[in-house]
Structure formats: structure tokens, C-alpha cells
Write an enzyme that holds these catalytic residues in place. Structure first.
Site, PDB file in Angstrom:
ATOM      1  N   LYS A  73       3.510   6.249   2.392  1.00 50.59           N
ATOM      2  CA  LYS A  73       3.139   7.558   1.659  1.00 50.59           C
ATOM      3  C   LYS A  73       3.109   8.551   2.600  1.00 50.59           C
ATOM      4  O   LYS A  73       3.806   9.944   2.229  1.00 50.59           O
ATOM      5  CB  LYS A  73       1.656   7.341   1.247  1.00 50.59           C
ATOM      6  CG  LYS A  73       1.404   6.406  -0.114  1.00 50.59           C
ATOM      7  CD  LYS A  73      -0.008   6.271  -0.379  1.00 50.59           C
ATOM      8  CE  LYS A  73      -0.318   5.158  -1.361  1.00 50.59           C
ATOM      9  NZ  LYS A  73      -1.583   4.926  -1.697  1.00 50.59           N
ATOM     10  N   ASP A  87      -5.212  10.509  -7.115  1.00 48.29           N
ATOM     11  CA  ASP A  87      -5.180   9.477  -7.898  1.00 48.29           C
ATOM     12  C   ASP A  87      -5.367   9.290  -9.242  1.00 48.29           C
ATOM     13  O   ASP A  87      -5.262   8.369 -10.090  1.00 48.29           O
ATOM     14  CB  ASP A  87      -6.259   8.257  -7.299  1.00 48.29           C
ATOM     15  CG  ASP A  87      -5.508   7.327  -6.104  1.00 48.29           C
ATOM     16  OD1 ASP A  87      -4.252   7.037  -6.312  1.00 48.29           O
ATOM     17  OD2 ASP A  87      -6.273   6.806  -5.211  1.00 48.29           O
ATOM     18  N   GLN A 115      -7.391   4.923  -0.008  1.00 46.03           N
ATOM     19  CA  GLN A 115      -6.725   3.623  -0.177  1.00 46.03           C
ATOM     20  C   GLN A 115      -7.606   2.672  -0.633  1.00 46.03           C
ATOM     21  O   GLN A 115      -8.573   2.317   0.087  1.00 46.03           O
ATOM     22  CB  GLN A 115      -5.837   3.458   1.212  1.00 46.03           C
ATOM     23  CG  GLN A 115      -5.039   2.122   0.692  1.00 46.03           C
ATOM     24  CD  GLN A 115      -3.754   2.665  -0.207  1.00 46.03           C
ATOM     25  OE1 GLN A 115      -3.450   3.657  -0.247  1.00 46.03           O
ATOM     26  NE2 GLN A 115      -3.184   1.577  -0.885  1.00 46.03           N
TER      27      GLN A 115
HETATM   28  N1  LIG Z   1      -6.089   4.626  -3.664  1.00 45.74           N
HETATM   29  C1  LIG Z   1      -4.949   3.796  -4.159  1.00 45.74           C
HETATM   30  N2  LIG Z   1      -5.004   2.599  -3.806  1.00 45.74           N
HETATM   31  C2  LIG Z   1      -4.002   1.556  -4.164  1.00 45.74           C
HETATM   32  C3  LIG Z   1      -3.161   2.077  -5.117  1.00 45.74           C
HETATM   33  C4  LIG Z   1      -3.209   3.193  -5.622  1.00 45.74           C
HETATM   34  O1  LIG Z   1      -2.449   3.960  -6.456  1.00 45.74           O
HETATM   35  N3  LIG Z   1      -4.239   4.394  -5.251  1.00 45.74           N
HETATM   36  N4  LIG Z   1      -2.209   1.201  -5.406  1.00 45.74           N
HETATM   37  C5  LIG Z   1      -2.093   0.016  -4.820  1.00 45.74           C
HETATM   38  C6  LIG Z   1      -1.178   0.005  -3.747  1.00 45.74           C
HETATM   39  N5  LIG Z   1      -0.160   0.900  -3.639  1.00 45.74           N
HETATM   40  C7  LIG Z   1      -0.162   2.161  -3.493  1.00 45.74           C
HETATM   41  O2  LIG Z   1      -1.285   2.750  -2.771  1.00 45.74           O
HETATM   42  C8  LIG Z   1       1.346   0.507  -3.733  1.00 45.74           C
HETATM   43  C9  LIG Z   1       1.821  -0.966  -3.723  1.00 45.74           C
HETATM   44  C10 LIG Z   1       3.163  -1.290  -3.798  1.00 45.74           C
HETATM   45  C11 LIG Z   1       3.961  -0.373  -3.701  1.00 45.74           C
HETATM   46  C12 LIG Z   1       5.745  -0.799  -3.753  1.00 45.74           C
HETATM   47  O3  LIG Z   1       6.317   0.233  -3.461  1.00 45.74           O
HETATM   48  N6  LIG Z   1       5.976  -2.197  -3.967  1.00 45.74           N
HETATM   49  C13 LIG Z   1       7.167  -2.423  -3.333  1.00 45.74           C
HETATM   50  C14 LIG Z   1       6.952  -3.911  -2.867  1.00 45.74           C
HETATM   51  C15 LIG Z   1       6.478  -3.647  -1.469  1.00 45.74           C
HETATM   52  C16 LIG Z   1       6.743  -5.151  -0.946  1.00 45.74           C
HETATM   53  O4  LIG Z   1       7.738  -5.546  -0.559  1.00 45.74           O
HETATM   54  O5  LIG Z   1       5.794  -5.648  -0.569  1.00 45.74           O
HETATM   55  C17 LIG Z   1       7.953  -2.674  -4.940  1.00 45.74           C
HETATM   56  O6  LIG Z   1       7.258  -3.069  -5.978  1.00 45.74           O
HETATM   57  O7  LIG Z   1       9.168  -2.618  -5.121  1.00 45.74           O
HETATM   58  C18 LIG Z   1       3.836   0.930  -3.792  1.00 45.74           C
HETATM   59  C19 LIG Z   1       2.402   1.478  -3.717  1.00 45.74           C
HETATM   60  C20 LIG Z   1      -3.339  -0.756  -4.474  1.00 45.74           C
HETATM   61  N7  LIG Z   1      -4.050   0.424  -3.900  1.00 45.74           N
END
Ligand SMILES: Nc1nc2c(c(=O)[nH]1)N[C@@H](CN(C=O)c1ccc(C(=O)N[C@@H](CCC(=O)O)C(=O)O)cc1)CN2
Ligand SMILES: [Mg+2]
Length: 286
Positions: free
Chosen positions: A52, A119, A96
Site C-alpha cells: 500500500k 476502508d 490494518q
Molecule cells: N484495514 C484492512 N485490513 C485488511 C483488509 C482491508 O481491506 N482493510 N484486507 C485484507 C488484506 N489486504 C489489504 O489490506 C489485502 C490482501 C491481499 C491482497 C492481494 O493483492 N493479494 C494477492 C496475493 C498476495 C499473495 O501472494 O499472498 C492476490 O490476490 O493476487 C491485497 C490486499 C485483510 N486486512
């Protein structure tokens, strides 16, 4: 044939629009600012927060990461949020998730100024989404990103049957509200739903957000359905997989998001989009 929804490609388009919006705001002397607070050292959260921060900086935003020890008290966290609420250089505040056990997550969500709630989790903003309130307010980024992907692939929810499996505040409930506001007929299903798979088979648009690897297989998908996989699970070999068995969905689903490369990239791109919007809206008195 099943078509794959390329979340990375759609995220790239959204990021290009965000870069333009950042440049337009710069011309008005405004630099969008985001503060991400992370408590503890959860390895996956560290990666998401780093991504991020990198993305926000790359797009020309002011980005602050506040790393706090796992022992941080609720009062300490509340004081830090209060300081960002009062900081004019910060337009979006994100704590987070997950948080350590000593911290009451709903209380933290409530402490963020709804106008800086990047969020979209604050009850004021959730209430606005549920009531399809007119005007500007942030909406949870994962479901909003999914709506962007659906639009990009020409999937109009109006008149369609949608099933959302999962009822979290982050994904399931806002997803159901967005689909309802877009005139789909929506069912929220979950672990206590009787014959979950039969319900899944009714869906023209199936969104799966359960955290259970490969819960949904091809046999649970209506032929031609659009399948959105929000899961990020590990299989028995430690490989990242979704809540949907991607291989058995081939030839049955009309459209499907992969894991990785589907919903995940859209979450961060949409977060950047929301940050810029909050900066824009902060300049307008209501
Ligand atoms: N306050 C928040 N906490 C969390 C959120 C949120 O939206 N707000 N979401 C999730 C975690 N997250 C962002 O925070 C998030 C998770 C995964 C990805 C992502 O790009 N994933 C990739 C794969 C990553 C890997 O290889 O491990 C994909 O799907 O292609 C982005 C954001 C929980 N916490
Ligand atoms: Mg993904």
C-alpha cells in the site's frame, strides 16, 4: 469456455485514473495523504502494508506507515487515531486488520473520522451504503473493487441472481449492499446456511468469501455464472489458493477470478482510488 477476469489488468486501469486524479489535485495544491497503522508483526499484514505504501508513494501521494508493537494498548491506538483525525495532511486513515486481542476492533473503527475512513468500515459509512444514501462517502475497497471488475467485464448485476457466501463487514455485507443497489436479487449465505451448495447453484453472480480453501467446486456453479473468488487460503502444499476450485470451475463458469491475480490487486487499487476521493471531498464543504 470460461473467461478469466484479470484483476491485475483492471487494477492497472484504475491506478492510471488515480494518477490523473492526483495530478489534477496537485494543480489545486492538494496532495492526497494516507496513514496506515499496523499493530504487531503479522507477516502477511506487513506485506500488504508495504505494498500500500509503495503504491501510494508511486502515485504521488503522501503516505505514512505507523508501525506499532503488538503490545500497544487500545488507548495508545485511540490517541494515534485522534492525532491523524486532526492532521490536515492525512485524508485517509486505515488500521490494518487483524488486530491483537487486547484491542476492540469495532471501537477502533468508530474512532476514525468517517470523512477519513478510507476502508469504509465506520457505521456511518456502512449505514449510508445500506440506505443507498445520495452523495459522497467511502465504501469498503474489496467489494467496491469487485463491482469495478464486473463493470469492466460487462457484467451488469441488474435483474441477476447474486449469491454472496460470507457475511463479514469487510466483504460479505458491503458486497451484498452494492449488488442490491445495482438491482441484483441478492442472497447472503454463510456457514449456517442449509444446503449452501444448492444456494450457490442459483447464482448468476457468485461471490465467495469464506476463507475455506476450495469450498466451491464446478458442481456448485450454475453454467455460465460469473464467479468472484475473494479467498486467499493455503492448500495442503502451502500454495496460495482460493475458496473456489479453479480447475473444476473451468468449462462451467462463464467468467472467473483467479487467486492470486483477481480480487487482491483490486483491493489496493481501489484503496488508492478512495484515498484520492477523500482528499477531493475534503475540499468541498457540505
Ligand atoms: N484495514 C484492512 N485490513 C485488511 C483488509 C482491508 O481491506 N482493510 N484486507 C485484507 C488484506 N489486504 C489489504 O489490506 C489485502 C490482501 C491481499 C491482497 C492481494 O493483492 N493479494 C494477492 C496475493 C498476495 C499473495 O501472494 O499472498 C492476490 O490476490 O493476487 C491485497 C490486499 C485483510 N486486512
Ligand atoms: Mg486474487
Amino acid at each position: 469456455m470460461t473467461k478469466i477476469i484479470d484483476g491485475k489488468a483492471v487494477a492497472k486501469k484504475v491506478n492510471a485514473q488515480t494518477a490523473t486524479a492526483v495530478a489534477e489535485l496537485a494543480a489545486q495544491g492538494i496532495q492526497p495523504g494516507i496513514a496506515v497503522i499496523i499493530v504487531g508483526d503479522d507477516a502477511a499484514s506487513q506485506i500488504y502494508v508495504r505494498n500500500k505504501n509503495r503504491k501510494a508513494t508511486k502515485l504521488g501521494m503522501h503516505s505514512v506507515v505507523r508501525q506499532l508493537p503488538a503490545t500497544t494498548s487500545q488507548d495508545e491506538l485511540l490517541a494515534i487515531i485522534a492525532a491523524y483525525n486532526a492532521d490536515d495532511s492525512i485524508h485517509g486513515i486505515l488500521v490494518q486488520s487483524p488486530l491483537p486481542a487486547q484491542i476492540n476492533e469495532p471501537l477502533i473503527t468508530m474512532a476514525i473520522d468517517p470523512k477519513k475512513d478510507v476502508d469504509g468500515f465506520h457505521p456511518t459509512n456502512v449505514g449510508k451504503l445500506i440506505t443507498n444514501f445520495p452523495g459522497n462517502y467511502p465504501v469498503a475497497n474489496t467489494p467496491r473493487g469487485i463491482m469495478t471488475m464486473l463493470a469492466d467485464y460487462g457484467v451488469d448485476p441488474a435483474g441477476k441472481t447474486a449469491v454472496v457466501i460470507g457475511r463479514s463487514t469487510i466483504v460479505g455485507k458491503p458486497m451484498a449492499a452494492l449488488l442490491t443497489n445495482a438491482n441484483a436479487t441478492v442472497t447472503i449465505a454463510h456457514s449456517k446456511t442449509a444446503d449452501l451448495k444448492a444456494v450457490a447453484r442459483t447464482a448468476d453472480i457468485l461471490v465467495v468469501a469464506t476463507g475455506i480453501a476450495h469450498l466451491i467446486t464446478g458442481a456448485d456453479i450454475k453454467p455460465g455464472a460469473t464467479v468472484i473468488d475473494v479467498g486467499m487460503d493455503r492448500d495442503e502444499n502451502g500454495k496460495l489458493v482460493g475458496d473456489v476450485d479453479f480447475d473444476s470451475a473451468q468449462g462451467i463458469a462463464g467468467l472467473i477470478t483467479p487467486v492470486p491475480g483477481g480480487v487482491g490487486p483490486m483491493t489496493i487499487a481501489t484503496l488508492m482510488q478512495t484515498t484520492v476521493e477523500l482528499a477531493k471531498w475534503s475540499d468541498v464543504s457540505e
